[in-house]
Scaffold this active site. Structure first.
Site, short mmCIF file in Angstrom:
data_model
loop_
_atom_site.label_atom_id
_atom_site.label_comp_id
_atom_site.label_asym_id
_atom_site.label_seq_id
_atom_site.Cartn_x
_atom_site.Cartn_y
_atom_site.Cartn_z
N TYR A 151 -14.72 3.89 14.07
CA TYR A 151 -13.87 2.83 13.50
C TYR A 151 -14.63 1.51 13.43
O TYR A 151 -15.18 1.04 14.42
CB TYR A 151 -12.60 2.65 14.32
CG TYR A 151 -11.60 3.78 14.21
CD1 TYR A 151 -11.75 4.79 13.25
CD2 TYR A 151 -10.49 3.84 15.04
CE1 TYR A 151 -10.83 5.82 13.15
CE2 TYR A 151 -9.57 4.87 14.95
CZ TYR A 151 -9.75 5.86 14.00
OH TYR A 151 -8.83 6.89 13.91
N LEU A 155 3.73 5.16 8.40
CA LEU A 155 4.36 4.48 7.27
C LEU A 155 3.79 4.97 5.94
O LEU A 155 4.00 4.35 4.90
CB LEU A 155 4.16 2.96 7.38
CG LEU A 155 4.69 2.32 8.67
CD1 LEU A 155 4.47 0.81 8.65
CD2 LEU A 155 6.17 2.63 8.87
N GLY A 156 3.07 6.09 5.97
CA GLY A 156 2.52 6.63 4.74
C GLY A 156 1.58 5.65 4.05
O GLY A 156 1.61 5.51 2.83
N GLY A 209 1.69 2.53 4.03
CA GLY A 209 2.43 1.40 3.45
C GLY A 209 3.46 1.82 2.43
O GLY A 209 4.32 1.01 2.03
#
Length: 353
Positions: free
Chosen positions: A57, A211-212, A214
């Site tokens: 990351y 949240l997919g 957004g």
């Protein structure tokens, strides 16, 4: 913030996990150091103790910043990080699940995090080539050295996870305590096998992209340019845009009824699926984090829960559809009176709505 036991262990983790993939600007879309610190502090002040990152990351910056933020309070927090993904394109052994990459990746993560142990070490994804026996033995070895407390696996098919758990059980090796997977109102196909497996094996379920990406905040609704961007984005190619927009609209409608944000509804839906679920909330701004934390105060009514399920349901496929259709044949007279509340796998197979 309440706390849960991690899988079949005694480790206490917060009911929400903070995703630290946004810590650092190396990928041009994350949060700077000051904002990342504010996000971390707000999560900790809310009682959160569970933070998820990975060696890859923001090219390692995420781990470095997390190590700085935790500082002298290291033992208060449950830090999860990962290995598998390629770190050096010129080195063929800088990726994969094999022992060498695991050992070298772990040592590098410990250094970046400025700690002498990892609470939860994830296999970031199944590499398709490393023998499962090698992977589980290497993970067990690092647990026995004290460098790692618990292990988990992310982004792997159910049959691999089940095989790994069986090997660990039969050979007295450290089993997985948790799995990590994509699960949200737009992506529910894991209900076919991975979620029933987690119930049966007593695994915690860490949900990434709750949240997919957004989508479930409603921000793409009625904006053709954003829908075009969503349709073309490689990450969302497995989402059908029209279906995703219909689901997002239902989420927004329920949010209006409750008087909360769409994001809070989407997170509450996951939390009400099973106590095993721990959504990973990631944020690039402090405002986004605070909004996500608000899901802890949201409870969906039975009618709202059913409506969200109906708007987003997926075909369970064979053999679940077949078993549901013929359950009278193998349950017989008990089918109408059998209490499945203490049998979570049966609930998933026979009574899933």
């Amino acid at each position: 913030m309440q706390y849960k036991l991690l899988g079949n262990t005694g480790l206490r983790v917060s009911e929400l996990c903070l995703g630290a993939m946004t810590f650092g600007e190396d990928w041009d879309w994350g949060a700077n150091r000051e904002t990342s610190q504010a996000i971390f502090d707000a999560f900790a002040e809310a009682g959160g103790n569970f933070i998820d990152t990975a060696n890859v990351y923001t090219n390692g910056t995420s781990e470095k910043l997390l190590g700085e933020f935790v500082g002298a309070e290291r033992d208060r927090f449950v830090i999860a990080t990962k290995y598998t993904v390629m770190m050096n394109p010129t080195d063929p052994n800088s990726s994969g699940n094999q022992r060498k990459n695991l050992m070298r990746s772990l040592d590098a993560s410990l250094k970046r995090l400025n700690t002498d142990y990892i609470d939860l070490y994830w296999v970031h994804m199944w590499d398709t080539v490393t023998p499962v026996e090698e992977m589980m033995r290497a993970l067990d070895d690092v647990v026995r050295t004290g460098k790692v407390m618990y292990v988990g696996i992310s982004d792997a098919p159910a049959w691999i996870v089940s095989r790994a758990q069986t090997i660990a059980d039969l050979r007295n090796m450290t089993p997985f305590a948790a799995i990590q997977l994509e699960y949200n109102l737009v992506e529910r196909t894991v209900e076919r096998d991975l979620l029933p497996m987690a119930e049966d094996l007593n695994l915690s379920i860490l949900n990434w992209s709750p949240l997919g990406g957004g989508v479930l905040t409603g921000k793409y609704l009625h904006q053709d340019s954003d829908q075009d961007r969503l349709n073309k984005a490689e990450y969302f190619q497995h989402y059908k845009v029209d279906r995703a927009m219909q689901i997002a609209q239902t989420v927004v409608d329920v949010a209006h009824e409750i008087g909360c944000s769409a994001a809070q509804v989407a997170l509450a839906w996951i939390r009400q699926q099973s106590p095993r679920h721990i959504p990973i909330i990631g944020a690039r701004t402090l405002e986004h984090l605070k909004d996500n934390l608000g899901c802890l105060q949201v409870a969906l009514s039975e009618e709202q829960f059913i409506r969200l399920n109906a708007a987003s349901e997926v075909d369970p496929g064979f053999a679940l559809t077949f078993l549901r259709r013929l359950q009278n044949l193998f349950l017989g007279a008990a089918n109408e009176t059998l209490d499945l509340s203490l049998h979570p796998v049966s609930r998933w197979v026979l009574d899933r709505k």
